[in-house]
Scaffold this motif. Structure first.
Motif, short mmCIF file in Angstrom:
data_model
loop_
_atom_site.label_atom_id
_atom_site.label_comp_id
_atom_site.label_asym_id
_atom_site.label_seq_id
_atom_site.Cartn_x
_atom_site.Cartn_y
_atom_site.Cartn_z
N PRO A 11 0.83 -1.22 0.00
CA PRO A 11 0.00 0.00 0.00
C PRO A 11 0.86 1.27 0.00
O PRO A 11 2.03 1.24 0.41
N ASP A 12 0.26 2.38 -0.43
CA ASP A 12 0.99 3.63 -0.63
C ASP A 12 1.82 4.06 0.57
O ASP A 12 2.93 4.55 0.41
N THR A 13 1.28 3.93 1.78
CA THR A 13 1.98 4.49 2.95
C THR A 13 2.90 3.47 3.62
O THR A 13 3.40 3.72 4.72
N ALA A 14 3.12 2.33 2.97
CA ALA A 14 3.98 1.30 3.57
C ALA A 14 5.38 1.88 3.81
O ALA A 14 5.93 2.57 2.96
N ALA A 15 5.92 1.58 4.98
CA ALA A 15 7.27 2.05 5.31
C ALA A 15 7.95 0.93 6.08
O ALA A 15 7.31 0.21 6.86
N VAL A 16 9.25 0.79 5.83
CA VAL A 16 10.00 -0.31 6.47
C VAL A 16 11.09 0.31 7.33
O VAL A 16 11.84 1.17 6.86
N ASP A 17 11.18 -0.11 8.60
CA ASP A 17 12.20 0.48 9.48
C ASP A 17 13.55 -0.23 9.31
O ASP A 17 13.68 -1.17 8.52
N ASP A 18 14.54 0.21 10.09
CA ASP A 18 15.91 -0.31 9.94
C ASP A 18 15.99 -1.81 10.16
O ASP A 18 16.86 -2.49 9.64
N THR A 19 15.06 -2.33 10.96
CA THR A 19 15.12 -3.76 11.26
C THR A 19 14.31 -4.58 10.25
O THR A 19 14.25 -5.80 10.35
N GLY A 20 13.66 -3.88 9.29
CA GLY A 20 12.90 -4.61 8.28
C GLY A 20 11.41 -4.71 8.58
O GLY A 20 10.64 -5.27 7.79
N ARG A 21 10.99 -4.16 9.73
CA ARG A 21 9.56 -4.27 10.09
C ARG A 21 8.70 -3.30 9.28
O ARG A 21 9.09 -2.16 9.04
N LEU A 22 7.53 -3.80 8.93
CA LEU A 22 6.62 -3.04 8.07
C LEU A 22 5.63 -2.23 8.89
O LEU A 22 5.02 -2.74 9.85
N GLY A 328 -2.78 -15.50 -8.82
CA GLY A 328 -1.49 -15.52 -8.14
C GLY A 328 -1.37 -14.41 -7.11
O GLY A 328 -1.97 -13.34 -7.27
N TYR A 329 -0.63 -14.68 -6.06
CA TYR A 329 -0.31 -13.68 -5.04
C TYR A 329 1.15 -13.84 -4.65
O TYR A 329 1.75 -14.88 -4.89
N GLU A 330 1.69 -12.81 -4.02
CA GLU A 330 3.02 -12.89 -3.42
C GLU A 330 2.85 -13.08 -1.91
O GLU A 330 1.76 -12.89 -1.37
N ALA A 331 3.94 -13.45 -1.25
CA ALA A 331 3.92 -13.56 0.21
C ALA A 331 5.22 -12.99 0.76
O ALA A 331 6.25 -13.00 0.07
N PHE A 332 5.16 -12.48 1.99
CA PHE A 332 6.36 -11.92 2.62
C PHE A 332 6.16 -11.94 4.13
O PHE A 332 5.06 -12.21 4.63
N LEU A 333 7.24 -11.63 4.83
CA LEU A 333 7.18 -11.59 6.29
C LEU A 333 7.26 -10.13 6.75
O LEU A 333 8.27 -9.47 6.51
N PRO A 334 6.22 -9.61 7.41
CA PRO A 334 6.27 -8.21 7.85
C PRO A 334 7.38 -7.93 8.87
O PRO A 334 7.71 -6.79 9.11
N ARG A 335 8.02 -8.99 9.43
CA ARG A 335 9.17 -8.75 10.32
C ARG A 335 10.46 -8.57 9.52
O ARG A 335 11.47 -8.12 10.07
N ALA A 336 10.44 -8.96 8.24
CA ALA A 336 11.63 -8.86 7.38
C ALA A 336 11.16 -8.56 5.97
O ALA A 336 11.34 -9.33 5.03
N THR A 337 10.54 -7.38 5.83
CA THR A 337 9.80 -7.05 4.61
C THR A 337 10.67 -7.11 3.36
O THR A 337 10.22 -7.52 2.30
N ASP A 338 11.92 -6.66 3.49
CA ASP A 338 12.80 -6.58 2.32
C ASP A 338 13.73 -7.78 2.17
O ASP A 338 14.67 -7.74 1.37
#
Ligand code: LLP
Length: 425
Positions: A11-22, A328-338
């Motif tokens: 989503p537009d306002t998604a931001a990831v911090d230094d530790t990778g959390r979303l 189809g969809y993607e998947a990810f971990l919000p604790r390690a977004t990148d």
């Protein structure tokens, strides 16, 4: 394929911090999960509002949000606050929109098989427009108006016989379709003639919806070209091109923006020499990318030499699209977004069906483990709205986030809810 999740799918306002959390809307996603549990739909309110504003800027004030994509009273209010009208396609959707306080004049009523009761509710509201889909419906409207109701403004839904490039189940503009009056064979012509002559309705325009998840704006241009002579011949004021603009769900997909779609449609209308108000009804393009779904991983089953199954605590009851359309969809971990996603797994739900798949071939981080919160992006359209109680699974809550605050707009279903209509007789 094994790279991190592209930010464009968040989503537009998604931001990831230094530790990778979303964070979305300034709220940490894992904190939301702590507070509201899983599965959980998280909607970025700014994203929703931005897409509504884009649609209004691109098409003008007659543009309607197709509520079937995602409807709660909060969503209905939000879309209307941002200047959109609402497309409702059943008595239920009509009731929710009215309950949300949307003025009936800003509602467009759809449906291929509207009952007399639904039509009466629409006429009594009274809604701004009814999109007529069959000769039987014309009969019903005439009968209801004969009882003393005011004549509605109507559009006639015409089936242009255009094949949009999308999943077979999502095509609606081909002649062999349950929707609308086909151009082929003259039914569209007969319906327009009847609506024009009938004192029980005011004919204002025609409508065509060619399908959904359409990536190629040329499909819309073909529909406009096919219908233009028709619109000109009847001197109609309004031409609605329906909804159907596709969105990107997975790595490598790109879709036109709402603005690009509107520009192509308007250009086609101008090239056809028409002077009409161009209307549209986007659903998916407004809401799909605004949300993610968060699940908890409950068990991982490795079958050596075959595949790895990752089972989450939801499934086809909160997202039936993979089962229905092979989506189809993607998947990810919000604790390690990148994080890189080198590991190939199949993400499945908790339902008693082998077909209960969320992502058939998901790429996930190497260290994904039982207990992790796993998320799928672009789940804002046709997930919550097509959810079910299969296996008596409780439907997830919906949270809107904005400016660092979360508001629960739909609470989690309870066992009491499940039993509410079960009379035990
Ligand atoms: N207008 C009419 C008359 C429609 O029938 C639809 C969708 C829309 C507008 C909105 O279409 P959208 O912009 O959302 O593509 N369940 C399927 C999609 C079914 C769409 C049905 N009609 C899916 O999950 O892909």
């Amino acid at each position: 394929m094994s790279g991190p999740l592209p930010r464009s799918l968040l989503p537009d306002t998604a931001a990831v911090d230094d530790t990778g959390r979303l964070a979305i809307g300034g709220v940490d996603v894992l904190e939301l999960v702590e507070r509201f549990g899983t599965p959980l739909f998280v909607y970025d309110e700014e994203h929703l509002r931005a897409r509504c504003r884009e649609a209004v800027a691109a098409f003008g004030p007659g543009v309607a949000y197709a509520t079937k994509a995602f409807l709660t009273t909060a969503m209905a209010r939000l879309a209307h606050e941002e200047g959109m009208q609402l497309d409702v396609a059943t008595g239920g959707e009509l009731a929710i929109a009215l309950r949300a306080g949307v003025p009936p004049a800003d509602l467009v009523f759809h449906g291929n098989n509207k009952s007399s009761a639904e039509l009466a509710a629409a006429l009594d509201a009274p809604v701004g427009r009814i999109v007529v889909d069959s000769f039987d419906e014309l009969d019903r409207i005439e009968a209801l108006v004969a009882e003393g109701r005011e004549a509605p403004r109507v559009l006639v839904r015409v089936n242009p016989g255009v094949e949009a490039h999308t999943h077979r189940f999502l095509q609606t503009g081909v002649t062999d379709s349950k929707f609308g009056f086909p151009l082929l064979g003259g039914d569209a012509e007969r319906a327009l003639a009847r609506a024009t002559a009938s004192p029980a309705m005011e004919l204002v325009g025609i409508h065509a919806h060619i399908g959904s998840q359409v990536f190629d704006v040329a499909s819309f241009e073909r529909a406009v070209a096919a219908l233009a002579p028709f619109v000109a011949a009847h001197d109609l004021e309004e031409f609605s091109v329906g909804g159907g603009l596709g969105v990107a769900y997975v790595v490598g997909e790109t879709a036109p923006t709402i603005t690009e779609w509107a520009t192509a449609v308007r250009r086609a209308v101008a090239e056809a020499g028409l002077d009409v108000a161009v209307l549209a009804e986007p659903g998916r393009a407004i809401v799909a990318g605004a949300a993610i779904t968060c699940y908890r991983v409950g068990t991982i089953k490795e079958i050596p030499g075959v595949r790895t199954y990752v089972a989450v605590d939801g499934g086809m009851s909160d997202n039936p699209r993979p089962v229905l359309y092979g989506s189809g969809y993607e998947a990810f971990l919000p604790r390690a977004t990148d994080a890189p996603r080198p590991r190939r797994v199949r993400i499945v739900g908790k339902h008693c069906e082998s077909g209960d798949v969320i992502v058939d071939e998901a790429m996930v981080p190497e260290d994904l483990a039982v207990g992790d919160v796993l998320a799928t992006p672009v789940t804002g359209a046709y997930g919550h709205s097509m959810g079910s109680n299969y296996n008596m699974v409780l439907r997830p809550p919906v949270v809107f986030v904005r400016d660092g605050r979360a508001r629960l707009v739909v609470r989690r279903e309870t066992v009491d809810d499940l039993l509410a209509r079960d009379l035990g007789g």
